[in-house]
Scaffold this motif. Sequence first.
Motif, PDB file in Angstrom:
ATOM      1  N   GLY A   9       2.479 -15.782 -63.421  1.00 57.40           N
ATOM      2  CA  GLY A   9       1.232 -15.074 -63.671  1.00 57.40           C
ATOM      3  C   GLY A   9       0.632 -14.490 -62.410  1.00 57.40           C
ATOM      4  O   GLY A   9       1.095 -14.739 -61.288  1.00 57.40           O
ATOM      5  N   PHE A  10      -0.403 -13.706 -62.595  1.00 57.94           N
ATOM      6  CA  PHE A  10      -1.067 -13.001 -61.495  1.00 57.94           C
ATOM      7  C   PHE A  10      -1.568 -13.971 -60.433  1.00 57.94           C
ATOM      8  O   PHE A  10      -1.314 -13.778 -59.233  1.00 57.94           O
ATOM      9  CB  PHE A  10      -2.227 -12.168 -62.060  1.00 57.94           C
ATOM     10  CG  PHE A  10      -3.103 -11.539 -61.023  1.00 57.94           C
ATOM     11  CD1 PHE A  10      -2.645 -10.483 -60.249  1.00 57.94           C
ATOM     12  CD2 PHE A  10      -4.407 -12.001 -60.821  1.00 57.94           C
ATOM     13  CE1 PHE A  10      -3.463  -9.898 -59.287  1.00 57.94           C
ATOM     14  CE2 PHE A  10      -5.230 -11.419 -59.866  1.00 57.94           C
ATOM     15  CZ  PHE A  10      -4.756 -10.359 -59.100  1.00 57.94           C
ATOM     16  N   GLU A  11      -2.284 -15.025 -60.840  1.00 55.88           N
ATOM     17  CA  GLU A  11      -2.837 -15.940 -59.844  1.00 55.88           C
ATOM     18  C   GLU A  11      -1.759 -16.776 -59.166  1.00 55.88           C
ATOM     19  O   GLU A  11      -1.916 -17.165 -58.002  1.00 55.88           O
ATOM     20  CB  GLU A  11      -3.903 -16.828 -60.478  1.00 55.88           C
ATOM     21  CG  GLU A  11      -5.167 -16.042 -60.790  1.00 55.88           C
ATOM     22  CD  GLU A  11      -6.319 -16.887 -61.282  1.00 55.88           C
ATOM     23  OE1 GLU A  11      -7.414 -16.767 -60.726  1.00 55.88           O
ATOM     24  OE2 GLU A  11      -6.120 -17.664 -62.240  1.00 55.88           O
ATOM     25  N   ILE A  12      -0.677 -17.033 -59.859  1.00 55.29           N
ATOM     26  CA  ILE A  12       0.447 -17.738 -59.226  1.00 55.29           C
ATOM     27  C   ILE A  12       1.030 -16.866 -58.119  1.00 55.29           C
ATOM     28  O   ILE A  12       1.311 -17.340 -57.006  1.00 55.29           O
ATOM     29  CB  ILE A  12       1.532 -18.072 -60.272  1.00 55.29           C
ATOM     30  CG1 ILE A  12       0.941 -18.828 -61.466  1.00 55.29           C
ATOM     31  CG2 ILE A  12       2.655 -18.875 -59.625  1.00 55.29           C
ATOM     32  CD1 ILE A  12       0.216 -20.096 -61.128  1.00 55.29           C
ATOM     33  N   ASP A  13       1.181 -15.564 -58.411  1.00 56.38           N
ATOM     34  CA  ASP A  13       1.728 -14.638 -57.412  1.00 56.38           C
ATOM     35  C   ASP A  13       0.763 -14.423 -56.256  1.00 56.38           C
ATOM     36  O   ASP A  13       1.183 -14.292 -55.098  1.00 56.38           O
ATOM     37  CB  ASP A  13       2.071 -13.302 -58.068  1.00 56.38           C
ATOM     38  CG  ASP A  13       3.286 -13.391 -58.983  1.00 56.38           C
ATOM     39  OD1 ASP A  13       3.961 -14.437 -58.969  1.00 56.38           O
ATOM     40  OD2 ASP A  13       3.545 -12.422 -59.718  1.00 56.38           O
ATOM     41  N   VAL A  14      -0.537 -14.379 -56.547  1.00 57.98           N
ATOM     42  CA  VAL A  14      -1.530 -14.256 -55.470  1.00 57.98           C
ATOM     43  C   VAL A  14      -1.454 -15.478 -54.558  1.00 57.98           C
ATOM     44  O   VAL A  14      -1.485 -15.362 -53.324  1.00 57.98           O
ATOM     45  CB  VAL A  14      -2.950 -14.090 -56.044  1.00 57.98           C
ATOM     46  CG1 VAL A  14      -3.999 -14.225 -54.928  1.00 57.98           C
ATOM     47  CG2 VAL A  14      -3.105 -12.737 -56.731  1.00 57.98           C
ATOM     48  N   ALA A  15      -1.355 -16.666 -55.151  1.00 58.59           N
ATOM     49  CA  ALA A  15      -1.259 -17.890 -54.354  1.00 58.59           C
ATOM     50  C   ALA A  15      -0.014 -17.865 -53.472  1.00 58.59           C
ATOM     51  O   ALA A  15      -0.077 -18.225 -52.280  1.00 58.59           O
ATOM     52  CB  ALA A  15      -1.227 -19.107 -55.275  1.00 58.59           C
ATOM     53  N   ASP A  16       1.118 -17.434 -54.033  1.00 55.71           N
ATOM     54  CA  ASP A  16       2.352 -17.353 -53.245  1.00 55.71           C
ATOM     55  C   ASP A  16       2.200 -16.370 -52.084  1.00 55.71           C
ATOM     56  O   ASP A  16       2.618 -16.653 -50.953  1.00 55.71           O
ATOM     57  CB  ASP A  16       3.524 -16.930 -54.134  1.00 55.71           C
ATOM     58  CG  ASP A  16       4.004 -18.058 -55.036  1.00 55.71           C
ATOM     59  OD1 ASP A  16       3.754 -19.233 -54.699  1.00 55.71           O
ATOM     60  OD2 ASP A  16       4.633 -17.762 -56.071  1.00 55.71           O
ATOM     61  N   ALA A  17       1.595 -15.201 -52.367  1.00 55.94           N
ATOM     62  CA  ALA A  17       1.424 -14.191 -51.328  1.00 55.94           C
ATOM     63  C   ALA A  17       0.490 -14.686 -50.229  1.00 55.94           C
ATOM     64  O   ALA A  17       0.744 -14.474 -49.028  1.00 55.94           O
ATOM     65  CB  ALA A  17       0.892 -12.890 -51.946  1.00 55.94           C
ATOM     66  N   LEU A  18      -0.591 -15.346 -50.616  1.00 53.47           N
ATOM     67  CA  LEU A  18      -1.519 -15.898 -49.629  1.00 53.47           C
ATOM     68  C   LEU A  18      -0.833 -16.915 -48.723  1.00 53.47           C
ATOM     69  O   LEU A  18      -0.964 -16.877 -47.496  1.00 53.47           O
ATOM     70  CB  LEU A  18      -2.700 -16.561 -50.343  1.00 53.47           C
ATOM     71  CG  LEU A  18      -3.826 -15.665 -50.846  1.00 53.47           C
ATOM     72  CD1 LEU A  18      -4.814 -16.496 -51.668  1.00 53.47           C
ATOM     73  CD2 LEU A  18      -4.552 -14.996 -49.690  1.00 53.47           C
ATOM     74  N   CYS A  19      -0.103 -17.829 -49.359  1.00 55.53           N
ATOM     75  CA  CYS A  19       0.542 -18.882 -48.581  1.00 55.53           C
ATOM     76  C   CYS A  19       1.641 -18.326 -47.685  1.00 55.53           C
ATOM     77  O   CYS A  19       1.801 -18.788 -46.544  1.00 55.53           O
ATOM     78  CB  CYS A  19       1.074 -19.967 -49.512  1.00 55.53           C
ATOM     79  SG  CYS A  19      -0.233 -21.055 -50.122  1.00 55.53           S
ATOM     80  N   ARG A  20       2.385 -17.349 -48.162  1.00 53.05           N
ATOM     81  CA  ARG A  20       3.408 -16.737 -47.306  1.00 53.05           C
ATOM     82  C   ARG A  20       2.763 -16.118 -46.072  1.00 53.05           C
ATOM     83  O   ARG A  20       3.273 -16.255 -44.955  1.00 53.05           O
ATOM     84  CB  ARG A  20       4.197 -15.674 -48.080  1.00 53.05           C
ATOM     85  CG  ARG A  20       5.285 -16.227 -48.967  1.00 53.05           C
ATOM     86  CD  ARG A  20       6.307 -15.155 -49.340  1.00 53.05           C
ATOM     87  NE  ARG A  20       5.670 -13.984 -49.928  1.00 53.05           N
ATOM     88  CZ  ARG A  20       5.399 -13.854 -51.230  1.00 53.05           C
ATOM     89  NH1 ARG A  20       5.700 -14.854 -52.055  1.00 53.05           N
ATOM     90  NH2 ARG A  20       4.841 -12.758 -51.694  1.00 53.05           N
ATOM     91  N   HIS A  21       1.652 -15.421 -46.291  1.00 51.43           N
ATOM     92  CA  HIS A  21       0.972 -14.785 -45.162  1.00 51.43           C
ATOM     93  C   HIS A  21       0.455 -15.826 -44.173  1.00 51.43           C
ATOM     94  O   HIS A  21       0.454 -15.586 -42.956  1.00 51.43           O
ATOM     95  CB  HIS A  21      -0.188 -13.921 -45.663  1.00 51.43           C
ATOM     96  CG  HIS A  21      -0.836 -13.102 -44.585  1.00 51.43           C
ATOM     97  ND1 HIS A  21      -0.355 -11.869 -44.208  1.00 51.43           N
ATOM     98  CD2 HIS A  21      -1.902 -13.356 -43.775  1.00 51.43           C
ATOM     99  CE1 HIS A  21      -1.099 -11.389 -43.230  1.00 51.43           C
ATOM    100  NE2 HIS A  21      -2.047 -12.271 -42.951  1.00 51.43           N
ATOM    101  N   MET A  22       0.023 -16.990 -44.669  1.00 51.46           N
ATOM    102  CA  MET A  22      -0.517 -18.035 -43.806  1.00 51.46           C
ATOM    103  C   MET A  22       0.569 -18.966 -43.269  1.00 51.46           C
ATOM    104  O   MET A  22       0.254 -19.905 -42.532  1.00 51.46           O
ATOM    105  CB  MET A  22      -1.565 -18.853 -44.570  1.00 51.46           C
ATOM    106  CG  MET A  22      -2.800 -18.067 -44.964  1.00 51.46           C
ATOM    107  SD  MET A  22      -4.125 -19.105 -45.672  1.00 51.46           S
ATOM    108  CE  MET A  22      -3.345 -19.684 -47.189  1.00 51.46           C
ATOM    109  N   GLY A  23       1.818 -18.729 -43.656  1.00 55.28           N
ATOM    110  CA  GLY A  23       2.897 -19.612 -43.224  1.00 55.28           C
ATOM    111  C   GLY A  23       2.844 -20.972 -43.875  1.00 55.28           C
ATOM    112  O   GLY A  23       3.236 -21.980 -43.278  1.00 55.28           O
ATOM    113  N   MET A  24       2.372 -21.003 -45.120  1.00 58.33           N
ATOM    114  CA  MET A  24       2.242 -22.263 -45.851  1.00 58.33           C
ATOM    115  C   MET A  24       3.069 -22.203 -47.133  1.00 58.33           C
ATOM    116  O   MET A  24       3.622 -21.151 -47.479  1.00 58.33           O
ATOM    117  CB  MET A  24       0.771 -22.541 -46.175  1.00 58.33           C
ATOM    118  CG  MET A  24      -0.138 -22.554 -44.955  1.00 58.33           C
ATOM    119  SD  MET A  24      -1.886 -22.781 -45.330  1.00 58.33           S
ATOM    120  CE  MET A  24      -1.970 -24.552 -45.509  1.00 58.33           C
TER     121      MET A  24
END
Length: 258
Positions: free
Chosen positions: A47-62
């Motif tokens: 879902g959208f929020e799952i993908d947003v969470a993945d993108a955020l964490c990738r950007h933060m190195g998490m």
Amino acid sequence: MRRRAALTAALAFASAARAQAPQRLRIGFAVGYAPFSEIGTDGQLKGFEIDVADALCRHMGMQVTPVILDFDGLIPALQSRKIDAILASMSITPQRQQLIAFSSPYYFSPVRMVMRSNAGLTVSAQGLKGRRIGVERGTIHERFLAEQFKGSQVLRYATQDQVFLDLKAGRLDATLVDAVIAQFGFLNHAEGRGFGFHGPDFGRDERHYGKGIGVGLRKEDAPTLGKRVDDALAALRRNGTLKALNDRYFSFDLVSQR
């Protein structure tokens, strides 16, 4: 001597590996709300929020560690440190800001009443007086109904899916819900035939619905993790990632700043 050197080298390698491993961020989701967050037929979150969470964490190195909870259990879980953040279509409101901190908004959502199209009811406090309105427990919709539709019977449910089931079965006259959740989780499906949106967009009432949907965080984490999340969101806006995720799921824009 060689055995001691080998052991020292092994310990140093393990320590380095731990240092390089991405930090896990335990994110609370309230699933069952397509296309924001749901469990697919393969058992995986999507879902959208799952993908947003993945993108955020990738950007933060998490790395995301998902934690699935009922919506009304998210803030208590955050406060008791069972999770580190919330991505669950949670509106940024003054009442919630007394309890937790929020990131900048990552999307904005209209809020509508859903009823049978031939119900012949007017969406107003007087028009729905004595009528049964279903709402997900713990949401801002629940508080809004309690304040603005005092003459209605407000029935509270653990999940919005349960509300839709009772609406379809005729045990409810209406439900107040995020329009996107209603569109994708109910109206676009066979069980939603004969139902539709009625009345105004209550999401424009900033006094009740706040300034958009944000990532929920502990107040003490706002200067640290909160800043990292805000910086990551700003970067995802600049580089077009957030808009691309919007366009993957929606035919309309939810992510542009108001």
